[in-house]
Design a protein around this motif. Sequence first.
Motif, short mmCIF file in Angstrom:
data_model
loop_
_atom_site.label_atom_id
_atom_site.label_comp_id
_atom_site.label_asym_id
_atom_site.label_seq_id
_atom_site.Cartn_x
_atom_site.Cartn_y
_atom_site.Cartn_z
N LEU A 1 0.83 -1.21 0.00
CA LEU A 1 0.00 0.00 0.00
C LEU A 1 0.86 1.26 0.00
N LEU A 2 1.91 1.24 0.83
CA LEU A 2 2.79 2.41 0.89
C LEU A 2 3.48 2.64 -0.45
N SER A 3 3.92 1.57 -1.08
CA SER A 3 4.60 1.69 -2.38
C SER A 3 3.65 2.32 -3.40
N LEU A 4 2.43 1.82 -3.43
CA LEU A 4 1.47 2.34 -4.40
C LEU A 4 1.15 3.81 -4.11
N LEU A 5 1.07 4.11 -2.81
CA LEU A 5 0.80 5.49 -2.41
C LEU A 5 1.92 6.42 -2.87
N VAL A 6 3.14 6.01 -2.62
CA VAL A 6 4.30 6.83 -3.01
C VAL A 6 4.33 7.02 -4.52
N VAL A 7 4.11 5.95 -5.24
CA VAL A 7 4.16 6.01 -6.70
C VAL A 7 3.04 6.91 -7.24
N THR A 8 1.86 6.80 -6.65
CA THR A 8 0.74 7.64 -7.09
C THR A 8 1.07 9.12 -6.87
N ARG A 9 1.63 9.41 -5.70
CA ARG A 9 1.99 10.80 -5.39
C ARG A 9 3.05 11.32 -6.35
N LEU A 10 4.01 10.47 -6.63
CA LEU A 10 5.08 10.87 -7.55
C LEU A 10 4.50 11.17 -8.93
N ALA A 11 3.58 10.32 -9.34
CA ALA A 11 2.96 10.50 -10.66
C ALA A 11 2.19 11.81 -10.72
N VAL A 12 1.46 12.09 -9.64
CA VAL A 12 0.69 13.34 -9.59
C VAL A 12 1.64 14.53 -9.65
N ALA A 13 2.70 14.47 -8.84
CA ALA A 13 3.68 15.56 -8.80
C ALA A 13 4.31 15.75 -10.18
N ARG A 14 4.58 14.65 -10.84
CA ARG A 14 5.19 14.70 -12.16
C ARG A 14 4.27 15.39 -13.17
N ARG A 15 2.98 15.02 -13.07
CA ARG A 15 2.02 15.61 -14.00
C ARG A 15 1.91 17.12 -13.77
N LEU A 16 1.95 17.49 -12.47
CA LEU A 16 1.84 18.91 -12.15
C LEU A 16 3.05 19.70 -12.68
N THR A 17 4.25 19.12 -12.51
CA THR A 17 5.45 19.82 -12.99
C THR A 17 5.50 19.84 -14.51
N ALA A 18 4.92 18.83 -15.14
CA ALA A 18 4.91 18.79 -16.60
C ALA A 18 3.92 19.84 -17.12
#
Lengths: 284, 361
Positions: free
Chosen positions: A267-284
Amino acid sequence: MKARWHFIMAPSLILSLFLLLASQIIFLRGGFFKDLRLGRSGTDLTWENYVRFFSDNIYVDSLVLTIEVSAAVALLTLCLSYPVAYIIARMRSRWSLLLIAAIVAASFITIVIKVLGLIIIFSSGGALNRALLALGVVSKPLTIMGQPGGVVVGLMHFTMGFAVLLLYGVIRTIPASLEDAATIHGAPRWRVFWRVIIPLSLPGVIVTALIVFNLCMGAFTSAALIGAGKVYTLPVLIQQTVIFQTRYGMGATISAVLMAVTLLINLLSLLVVTRLAVARRLTA
Amino acid sequence: MTKHSRRSVLAGFASVGAVAAVGARPAFGQQRFDGITVRVATFGGGWDKAVHKYGGHKFEDLGGKVEYATAPPRENLAKLIASRGRPVPFDVVEMGDLTWVDTYEGGFLQKINLDNVPNKKELLKTQFDDWKVASWVTQEGIVYNTEKFKENGIPAPERYKDLLHPKLQGKVSVLDISTAGAAQLLVGVTLDAGGSMENIDPGLQLVKQINPLQFWKVGAQAVTLMKAADIWAATMHAGFAVQMRRQGMPVAFVHPKIGASNRGLLKEGWLGVVKGSPQPRAAEFFINEYVSSSCQHGLALERGIVPVNGVARAKLAEDPLLRELFLISDADVGKMVSVDFNKFNLDEATQKWTRMIGTRG
């Protein structure tokens, strides 16, 4: 009207949950009763087994070792499997099918045979050690017996086939035309790989890593055979507690903790990855 | 009833020959076992096949069928525990001396009708009672590769402490705490290291210092490593040395010196009928054949156990290999150590062992 395809998952999800709960509920319940030896349990509910687990070095050390070994296997397996999967996925000749068939066939070989093969290969008089000694790479034979590193090698041998197959499927879904487009626009090969292929395959890579990790968290055979009674991962400890010491309550507690920790890490791994993906989309 | 009868083994050796002349009558006359299956829980690694070859086949000669469930005794006990409230998984169970007490105290055994085990007459009176019949005795010690020791200038070991030789680091296999001979090993190393059966800490430290490559759970694991010369010495019973020598391997066996005057250790095996077995008479027939002189002699020659049957035991010295590897004379056997299970605590030993091996730092 928009099709609700996710409902198709429902039957298999319900079945999986039922099988998981039905088998685990006995363990989850058993862990709350005191051991009275020979498989007998007390009748009063108690946290005693859980307190013991988290206050006793042997269990905590074993849990940490199990996580370390599983994480190392997941990481190394990914590193070795990804290039193989990529090359096979991008092959245009009929060799790709043959290679996939070979990987599938190899994954049918029972883990015991695979592990015994490794033990022979790594024996002091085995081909690998003879070659390494002759080349002067090592001064004394390498051994995998009784070492956590050896267990990692054994588990990689077990999981690599699955990882290659999973990653092959992921990479096949990425159109090769995207790579061609990036190349035409002047991106060097490594940049194409880093900026196009890796990001697009990341969800599949993470799922593969978690599957390998989960397989390793519960793996007994490699740890028992290569560990040679010296590497106490949690599955080995569970086997010893239940089979040898017949302390079912404590065995149930260790199983429950293993399952809970594995779920938590997922769960933590998926949570971290989801957050990273969101952050990436925002910076893109 | 007494929990154990370790001293019976010593008495047994001292009485070799005294019982040798006693004959046995057939157990069941012309009784046949058509359509009956007897399920036997015993050791794997070829032991089951040897038992069948020398004893079990007689049940099938009378129309029955024998099915073997092979696992170490503790695993067989675990199967019995898991089958509580359900049909029993086997009819006959073979137990090491560590396991028999738990199997009895757990209520998993039923009384044996000793009238159906006439071969008991060839056993000592201390080797059977209403609940169990002795199946074998083994002599525990050290098997070592004579060629490797010679090549590397390592002197032949005389005691467990000799396995601390620097050239043997990572070249020794020690049996695991879960195996049948664990008590004997721990008592042997403990007494050698200055401890006692009540305080095994010095022995555990000695095991740790030996730093074995492997703790073997199934003898075949250690034999395979010995064949590949990955290990040069292993703590196991003399029977393994017998098997390896018969395969042409260059090994010798040491009955380790323990303290000032003792040498070697003894371990016993027992057979029982599982409570709730639907075929107790078939189980008793099987046990009777197991302890017969022909079966026991065959097992001694092929697998290297010391027979519990007096007639078979009397023949031991006729075989030059067994004469070399076993302690046979009354004087030698009298100096062997038996574990006193009223002093040795398996649960405590297991906890300490796991902590020593499994804890980091």
